[in-house]
Design an enzyme around this catalytic site. Structure first.
Site, PDB file in Angstrom:
ATOM      1  CD  GLU A 112      -3.096  -0.669   2.253  1.00  0.00           C
ATOM      2  OE1 GLU A 112      -2.598   0.478   2.964  1.00  0.00           O
ATOM      3  OE2 GLU A 112      -4.083  -1.622   3.150  1.00  0.00           O
ATOM      4  CD  GLU A 159     -12.018   1.435   0.243  1.00  0.00           C
ATOM      5  OE1 GLU A 159     -12.759   0.428   1.296  1.00  0.00           O
ATOM      6  OE2 GLU A 159     -10.844   1.805   0.678  1.00  0.00           O
ATOM      7  CE  LYS A 165      -9.731   2.853   5.101  1.00  0.00           C
ATOM      8  NZ  LYS A 165      -8.835   3.071   4.271  1.00  0.00           N
ATOM      9  CD  GLU A 193      -7.286   7.063   7.171  1.00  0.00           C
ATOM     10  OE1 GLU A 193      -7.860   5.883   6.342  1.00  0.00           O
ATOM     11  OE2 GLU A 193      -6.366   7.829   7.607  1.00  0.00           O
TER      12      GLU A 193
END
Length: 497
Positions: free
Chosen positions: A261, A315, A318, A324
């Site tokens: 990542e 997303e 999250k 985030e």
């Protein structure tokens, strides 16, 4: 005939040793309630010629969607499954039988990550990690897949007790109880040490000590490791080398390190001023270029780096700060959050978001009708006062062969041409240079269309034969590995002759 067959086999073996490459993949997280269906995601991945995708579980719908796409999948065992998987081999055997084997090899699964960043997990699951990995490995052995699918786990930089300077990198001793058997497992099974690297957090949490440009691969100032003298131009390399030195200190220097990542958010809270589309675009574009064209780090030059960018989509479910939920490369409607050059070849226009190249698809080469003395003088100037990196045309480097003045001059001329705006004047060289619309790159010798060729001539083709954003061409390999094969090859050739 036997000698010719042996020669052919040796050439193939030599190619396997020399041809190595870096890869760029994308993490496909699904912690959202507005994402497209997996089959549409698979189409999006193919549209952008992405060849490597990481998911965090073994969702059957995703596995089905990526069948027969040619995309290589890294799948995961969530931390919540570590307890049952570590306790009973039968649990893992059943999982493999029901969730993996029905879809393999149509779906190209190449890695299984057992657990993720367990040192960051609020539940005490670290002790369960290695037993679960062993059981997954055993299940793969029973199915005859242990050499095709590698088992590992991912780590955050939280497993480090020290990361600066890179040469002083050290793993945190409080995790030794699971890290030591884990590292031994990885070596025994030839699996990579997987780590998640985020220069964004290092900058966000310490803006007084870390410059934004250094985090974005854009710094004009070097950071020198006082212990080794190694020069770092970006934080990504420094963090990666810190891990290498930490592993080397424990005598695990042969472990391959994979970045599972990394990325940059495009939006954040009020205090997260660096989380912008421009910075995200800059980081990921420079990252791709660095991986594809500048393989290696200061401590390990010429070594391939496999990297997965986080993440495919924003997303919305999250938890945590605003950033985030905004790491995505694409919106749920599959449009791009910002333009991204997957090839690693072009520059990115931050204002328009368009991918551009300074040369507009032209190259500068040496005229075959030019006088030898004029060509030599022009080549000497380009590699000297012209500030062209001519290391690629030195002996044993990718662009040395064919060893002709015209070929060497062409490489140097084009490098100068691209670095200086791709103008007519930049390709004059006293009348010995000519422009061409045809890419003069060949084999492992890559002629750039913009920017500066890397020192050490480890620049490589930006895409595989299918156009995937991975470098599958040949890069530099330590000569101690190649010399024995070259010697055998020369002996065979002399025998055949």
């Amino acid at each position: 005939m036997a000698k010719l067959l042996l020669l052919a086999l040796l050439v193939v073996a030599l190619s396997a040793v020399v041809c190595r490459g870096s890869t760029i993949g994308v993490c496909y997280g699904r912690n959202a309630d507005d994402l497209p269906t997996p089959d549409k995601v698979a189409q999006l991945v193919q549209l952008h010629k992405i060849k490597y995708v990481r998911i965090y579980d073994a969702n059957i719908q995703v596995l089905k969607a990526f069948a027969n796409t040619g995309v290589e999948l890294m799948i995961g065992v969530p931390n919540s499954d570590l307890l049952p998987y570590s306790q009973y081999q039968s649990n893992v055997d059943t999982w493999l039988k029901n969730n993996i084997l029905p879809y393999y090899p149509a779906t190209m699964i190449t890695y299984i990550t057992v657990g993720a960043e367990v040192s960051e997990s609020p539940a005490n699951v670290s002790a369960l990690l290695v037993p679960a990995m062993v059981n997954v490995q055993n299940a793969l052995k029973k199915a005859g897949l242990h050499k095709r699918i590698k088992v590992s786990t991912t780590h955050s930089l939280g497993v480090m007790s020290r990361s600066f300077p890179p040469s002083a990198g050290a793993l945190n001793s409080k995790y030794a109880f699971f890290l030591k058997p884990l590292l031994e497992f990885l070596v025994e099974n030839q699996s990579p040490f997987m780590v998640d690297i985020y220069p964004y957090y290092a900058y966000r949490d310490s803006t007084s000590n870390v410059s934004l440009d250094y985090a974005l691969f854009s710094s004009s100032q070097d950071v020198i490791d006082p212990n080794t003298g190694l020069v770092y131009t970006n934080m990504f390399d420094a963090q990666l080398d810190a891990i290498f030195f930490a592993l080397m200190a424990l005598n695990f220097r042969t472990l391959k390190i994979m970045v599972t990542e990394t990325g940059w958010p495009s939006k954040g809270a009020t205090k997260e001023t660096a989380a912008t589309p421009d910075n995200a675009q800059t980081y990921n574009t420079n990252l791709i270029r660095h991986v594809i064209n500048d393989t290696g780090t200061p401590a390990k030059p010429g070594e391939e780096i496999d990297v997965y960018i986080f993440s495919m989509f924003n997303e919305n479910r999250k938890p945590g700060m605003e950033s985030e939920r905004n790491w995505g490369l694409f919106y749920p409607d599959q449009t791009s959050v910002y333009s991204l050059d997957w090839t690693g070849r072009g520059n990115v226009d931050i204002v328009t978001g368009a991918n551009v190249t300074s040369s507009n698809g032209t190259w500068c080469i040496a005229s075959s009708s030019a006088k030898e003395l004029d060509l030599q003088n022009a080549l000497d100037w380009a590699c000297g006062p012209g500030n062209v990196d001519c290391s690629a045309i030195q002996p044993s480097q990718p662009c040395y062969q064919p060893d002709t003045l015209v070929s060497h001059a062409s490489y140097a001329f084009n490098s100068y041409y691209q670095q200086n705006g791709a103008t007519d004047v930049a390709c004059s060289f006293g009348g010995t240079g000519i422009k061409t619309p045809e890419n003069p790159s060949y084999d492992s010798c890559f002629y750039p269309t913009s920017g500066k060729m890397s020192s050490g001539s480890s620049s490589i083709s930006s895409s595989s034969p299918t156009g995937a954003p991975s470098s599958m061409a040949c890069t530099n390999t330590p000569m101690q590995m190649i010399k024995p094969l070259l010697l055998m090859l020369s002996v065979l050739i002399s025998c055949i002759a």
